[in-house]
Design a protein around this motif. Structure first.
Motif, PDB file in Angstrom:
ATOM      1  N   LEU A  29       0.820  -1.213   0.000  1.00 30.38           N
ATOM      2  CA  LEU A  29       0.000   0.000   0.000  1.00 30.38           C
ATOM      3  C   LEU A  29       0.855   1.264   0.000  1.00 30.38           C
ATOM      4  N   GLU A  30       1.971   1.217   0.689  1.00 33.59           N
ATOM      5  CA  GLU A  30       2.886   2.365   0.699  1.00 33.59           C
ATOM      6  C   GLU A  30       3.478   2.588  -0.685  1.00 33.59           C
ATOM      7  N   ALA A  31       3.827   1.503  -1.381  1.00 35.63           N
ATOM      8  CA  ALA A  31       4.379   1.620  -2.735  1.00 35.63           C
ATOM      9  C   ALA A  31       3.339   2.221  -3.686  1.00 35.63           C
ATOM     10  N   GLN A  34       3.082   5.971  -2.857  1.00 37.54           N
ATOM     11  CA  GLN A  34       4.235   6.722  -3.359  1.00 37.54           C
ATOM     12  C   GLN A  34       4.139   6.919  -4.867  1.00 37.54           C
ATOM     13  N   ALA A  35       3.738   5.881  -5.586  1.00 35.96           N
ATOM     14  CA  ALA A  35       3.582   5.998  -7.034  1.00 35.96           C
ATOM     15  C   ALA A  35       2.496   7.014  -7.379  1.00 35.96           C
ATOM     16  N   GLU A  41       0.642   5.796 -12.777  1.00 41.92           N
ATOM     17  CA  GLU A  41      -0.462   4.839 -12.776  1.00 41.92           C
ATOM     18  C   GLU A  41       0.063   3.516 -12.232  1.00 41.92           C
ATOM     19  N   VAL A  42      -0.728   2.840 -11.395  1.00 42.98           N
ATOM     20  CA  VAL A  42      -0.356   1.530 -10.870  1.00 42.98           C
ATOM     21  C   VAL A  42      -1.332   0.516 -11.460  1.00 42.98           C
ATOM     22  N   ASN A  43      -0.814  -0.400 -12.269  1.00 43.30           N
ATOM     23  CA  ASN A  43      -1.632  -1.394 -12.951  1.00 43.30           C
ATOM     24  C   ASN A  43      -1.407  -2.758 -12.320  1.00 43.30           C
ATOM     25  N   VAL A  52      -4.105   8.756 -11.054  1.00 46.60           N
ATOM     26  CA  VAL A  52      -4.334  10.100 -10.536  1.00 46.60           C
ATOM     27  C   VAL A  52      -5.008  10.934 -11.631  1.00 46.60           C
ATOM     28  N   LYS A  53      -6.136  11.529 -11.288  1.00 51.33           N
ATOM     29  CA  LYS A  53      -6.834  12.404 -12.226  1.00 51.33           C
ATOM     30  C   LYS A  53      -6.778  13.830 -11.682  1.00 51.33           C
TER      31      LYS A  53
END
Length: 89
Positions: A29-31, A34-35, A41-43, A52-53
């Protein structure tokens, strides 16, 4: 389900302690956080995407007084479920 229940379930399935699983969940969750803070974007294939929008500055009205106000620009973290996850629902 909360984080403690999730850790307990995963620990039981994989022969780990709840503390070990909780540390892994916290790190994951921390990673992601941070991203997102960097605007990335985290896929997670089969699960979904965190993205993030950005919302631009816009005008609105104060509902109490009817006065025109400016709503500041902001960033929001959104989640879009993957097709595989949607199909399971």
């Amino acid at each position: 389900m909360n984080a403690k229940e999730l850790a307990k379930q995963i620990a039981g399935q994989h022969g780990m302690t709840e503390k070990q699983v909780r540390e892994l969940l916290d790190a994951a969750l921390e990673a992601i956080a941070q991203a997102a803070a960097r605007g990335e974007e985290v896929n997670l294939p089969g699960f979904g995407k965190f993205k993030v929008k950005e919302s631009p500055e816009r005008s609105g009205r104060n509902p109490a007084s009817g006065e025109v106000i400016t709503i500041a620009a902001s960033k929001k973290l959104t989640f879009a479920a993957a097709k595989a996850l949607k199909d399971r629902l």
